[in-house]
Structure formats: C-alpha cells, structure tokens
Design a protein around this motif. Structure first.
Motif, PDB file in Angstrom:
ATOM      1  N   CYS A 178      54.689  41.965 -65.239  1.00 20.69           N
ATOM      2  CA  CYS A 178      54.015  40.742 -66.249  1.00 20.69           C
ATOM      3  C   CYS A 178      53.800  39.362 -65.888  1.00 20.69           C
ATOM      4  N   PHE A 179      54.903  38.854 -65.307  1.00 23.07           N
ATOM      5  CA  PHE A 179      54.970  37.573 -64.656  1.00 23.07           C
ATOM      6  C   PHE A 179      53.321  37.604 -63.538  1.00 23.07           C
ATOM      7  N   LEU A 180      53.605  38.360 -62.745  1.00 21.77           N
ATOM      8  CA  LEU A 180      52.847  38.149 -61.174  1.00 21.77           C
ATOM      9  C   LEU A 180      51.095  38.784 -62.046  1.00 21.77           C
ATOM     10  N   ARG A 181      51.181  39.178 -63.122  1.00 13.00           N
ATOM     11  CA  ARG A 181      49.493  38.940 -64.128  1.00 13.00           C
ATOM     12  C   ARG A 181      49.157  38.167 -64.786  1.00 13.00           C
ATOM     13  N   ARG A 182      50.270  37.130 -65.102  1.00  9.32           N
ATOM     14  CA  ARG A 182      50.185  36.243 -65.953  1.00  9.32           C
ATOM     15  C   ARG A 182      50.093  36.868 -67.734  1.00  9.32           C
ATOM     16  N   VAL A 183      50.679  37.902 -67.737  1.00  7.59           N
ATOM     17  CA  VAL A 183      50.688  38.344 -69.149  1.00  7.59           C
ATOM     18  C   VAL A 183      52.168  37.839 -69.422  1.00  7.59           C
ATOM     19  N   LEU A 184      52.616  37.471 -70.891  1.00  9.07           N
ATOM     20  CA  LEU A 184      53.304  38.056 -71.564  1.00  9.07           C
ATOM     21  C   LEU A 184      53.601  39.236 -71.974  1.00  9.07           C
ATOM     22  N   PRO A 185      55.374  39.807 -71.957  1.00 10.67           N
ATOM     23  CA  PRO A 185      55.063  41.468 -72.308  1.00 10.67           C
ATOM     24  C   PRO A 185      54.595  41.771 -73.749  1.00 10.67           C
ATOM     25  N   THR A 186      54.979  40.744 -74.854  1.00  9.38           N
ATOM     26  CA  THR A 186      54.614  40.964 -76.322  1.00  9.38           C
ATOM     27  C   THR A 186      52.587  41.060 -76.352  1.00  9.38           C
ATOM     28  N   ARG A 187      52.050  40.699 -74.890  1.00  5.78           N
ATOM     29  CA  ARG A 187      50.297  40.557 -75.150  1.00  5.78           C
ATOM     30  C   ARG A 187      50.012  42.069 -75.555  1.00  5.78           C
ATOM     31  N   PRO A 188      49.131  42.678 -77.036  1.00  4.87           N
ATOM     32  CA  PRO A 188      49.080  44.252 -76.660  1.00  4.87           C
ATOM     33  C   PRO A 188      47.833  44.567 -75.162  1.00  4.87           C
ATOM     34  N   VAL A 189      48.000  46.321 -75.225  1.00  9.07           N
ATOM     35  CA  VAL A 189      47.508  46.411 -74.074  1.00  9.07           C
ATOM     36  C   VAL A 189      45.762  46.379 -73.645  1.00  9.07           C
ATOM     37  N   GLY A 190      45.382  45.915 -74.996  1.00 10.33           N
ATOM     38  CA  GLY A 190      44.186  45.862 -75.023  1.00 10.33           C
ATOM     39  C   GLY A 190      43.461  44.667 -74.475  1.00 10.33           C
ATOM     40  N   GLU A 191      44.445  43.785 -74.576  1.00  8.84           N
ATOM     41  CA  GLU A 191      43.816  42.155 -73.963  1.00  8.84           C
ATOM     42  C   GLU A 191      44.315  41.507 -72.065  1.00  8.84           C
ATOM     43  N   VAL A 192      44.082  42.749 -72.155  1.00  8.53           N
ATOM     44  CA  VAL A 192      45.426  42.493 -70.419  1.00  8.53           C
ATOM     45  C   VAL A 192      43.554  43.753 -70.314  1.00  8.53           C
TER      46      VAL A 192
END
Length: 265
Positions: A178-192
């Motif tokens: 999640c860090f390397l992809r710059r997304v919070l772990p709490t973000r919905p799958v549909g937004e990544v």
C-alpha cells in the motif's frame, strides 16, 4: 512474520532434505495424530501454496497395506517454523514446541509451533478455495485481478489479506504494498488500480522468496529493510512525515497496519 515468501523458503529447505527419500521415523506431537505412522512412505514432493506447506507422500506405511497417498499439511500462523538438519543435531527451539518430527535417510525435519498440522488424502481439494498463488510458476494474474476487483467497496487492506482472492500476502507485505502504491489501506478497492497492485505483490514476494532477511527497500541493513512496517513514529523515507500505525480488519480479527499519513492520502 511468516508470509508466502517464508513458506516458499521453508518448502525449498524441506525439499532439499526430504524429496525422493523414504521416511524412516515419524512422530506427531499433537493428540489427534499421535498414532499416525509415516514410516516406509517416500516423499514425492514438497511445495507451498500461499501460506500453506505440503509434504506429499506416496502410498505404503509400516505394513505396506495403505495404498493412499497422503500429505502433511501445515500452516505456520504467527509463531511456526520448520527446521531441517542432520539427525542428531541439537534443536534450535525447545522440544516442547515441536509438533512433528520426520526423519529420512539421515535428515531430520522438525515443525515447531505449527498453527495447523494435519494429514490430508486430497490436499488440492482441501486448498481449492485459495486464490492464485503469488509464488507459483503459473501465477494467474488475471484471475487475481478479477477476484480482488469483485467487491469494489471492500478496503484494499482487507482484500490483500484475503487468501481466497490472492494467496501469499500477509501483514508485512500489505503495509509495504500500500505504501509503494501510495494508497491508504482503508481506501476502497474500487478507487485503486488493481492490476499494478497485483504486479507489485508478485514482484515483492518473488524477490524475497529465498532471502534470509526480508527486504522491500532493496537494502539489507536491519534498520533499512522496510518502508513503513514496524516503523511507527519514524520518519517516512519518502516525505519525512512520521509513520503511523493502526488496526484494521473484521471484528476480532483486526491486525496492525503501518502507513504514511501524507504520501498515502
């Protein structure tokens, strides 16, 4: 913490010691398997499936009347480990932690504090629920993407840990991916972007599958191996914001997760 890479490495060690050899001593130190005897069975393969480890054995046994192949199925959970050494070598863990001892032609494999230990007649059927194995030679990235994308409202942190979707990622890799992809772990799958996340998961586990010390940064110094995991309060290596720690997951199963509040927002 045992994850897919740890189990892959354990299978490689066991394979080198046991594959093709005949079991000449077996001892299970769990009540339900106390009378099981694998003597006379030949090890036909040793393999990992995600976080699961299988020692496949041919038919036979002490009386040579059991014509069913069997597999020793284990899962390390949090504390488990397999150690391999020549027979007579002093164990590196206390004997009371041993759950199974297998010997074959001078080699000894001891499973300590295994979270799951059982004998299976059809291991592939028992593990059919698992998603594509990130460390399999024939890893099906398209199927992993399809499974992960099936529930767009689910948090990406929960989805990465679900072995039914993609097998091999654990708590450490979840935080690092999640860090390397710059997304919070709490973000919905549909937004990544799911496909790059699957590709990165494969790359990280593959790079670590035979390493002595896991590293996601490419560095080998003990204090430089991780981007965020285990680094609460330390400076982010990318933006200098203090790393945060939280818990997430289903009620009663929540697990620690590390992230940068700035880079991953």
């Amino acid at each position: 913490m045992p994850e897919g890479d740890t189990v892959f490495a354990a299978a490689a060690r066991l394979r080198k010691a046991l594959d093709g050899r005949v079991i000449d001593h077996s001892q299970f130190r769990v009540p339900r398997l106390a009378t099981a005897d694998l003597r006379g069975r030949r090890v036909t393969s040793v393999r990992s499936r995600g976080k699961h480890l299988l020692i496949d054995l041919g038919p036979g046994g002490p009386d040579d009347r059991d014509d069913r192949p069997l597999s020793v199925h284990s899962h390390l959970k949090m504390e488990g480990a397999w150690h391999v050494h020549p027979v007579g070598t002093r164990w590196r863990r206390p004997a009371y932690q041993a759950r199974v001892v297998l010997r074959a032609e001078g080699q000894e494999a001891v499973g300590f504090e295994l979270g799951v230990l059982e004998l299976l007649a059809d291991p592939d059927a028992a593990l059919a629920y698992l998603g594509p194995d990130l460390l399999a030679d024939d890893f099906d990235a398209a199927e992993a993407i399809r499974r992960l994308s099936a529930d767009p409202a689910r948090t990406v942190g929960d989805a990465l840990l679900d072995q039914r979707l993609m097998a091999g990622v654990g708590n450490v890799f979840r935080s690092e991916i999640c860090f390397l992809r710059r997304v919070l772990p709490t973000r919905p799958v549909g937004e990544v972007e799911v496909a790059p996340m699957v590709d990165l998961s494969r790359q990280l586990l593959w790079a670590n599958r035979l390493r002595t010390a896991r590293s996601t940064t490419g560095q080998t110094s003990p204090n430089a191996r991780m981007w965020v995991y285990g680094r609460r309060g330390q400076w982010c290596r990318r933006c200098s914001t203090p790393i945060a720690r939280d818990h997430m997951g289903p009620v009663g199963e929540d697990r620690v997760v590390y992230f940068c509040p700035a880079c991953q927002s």
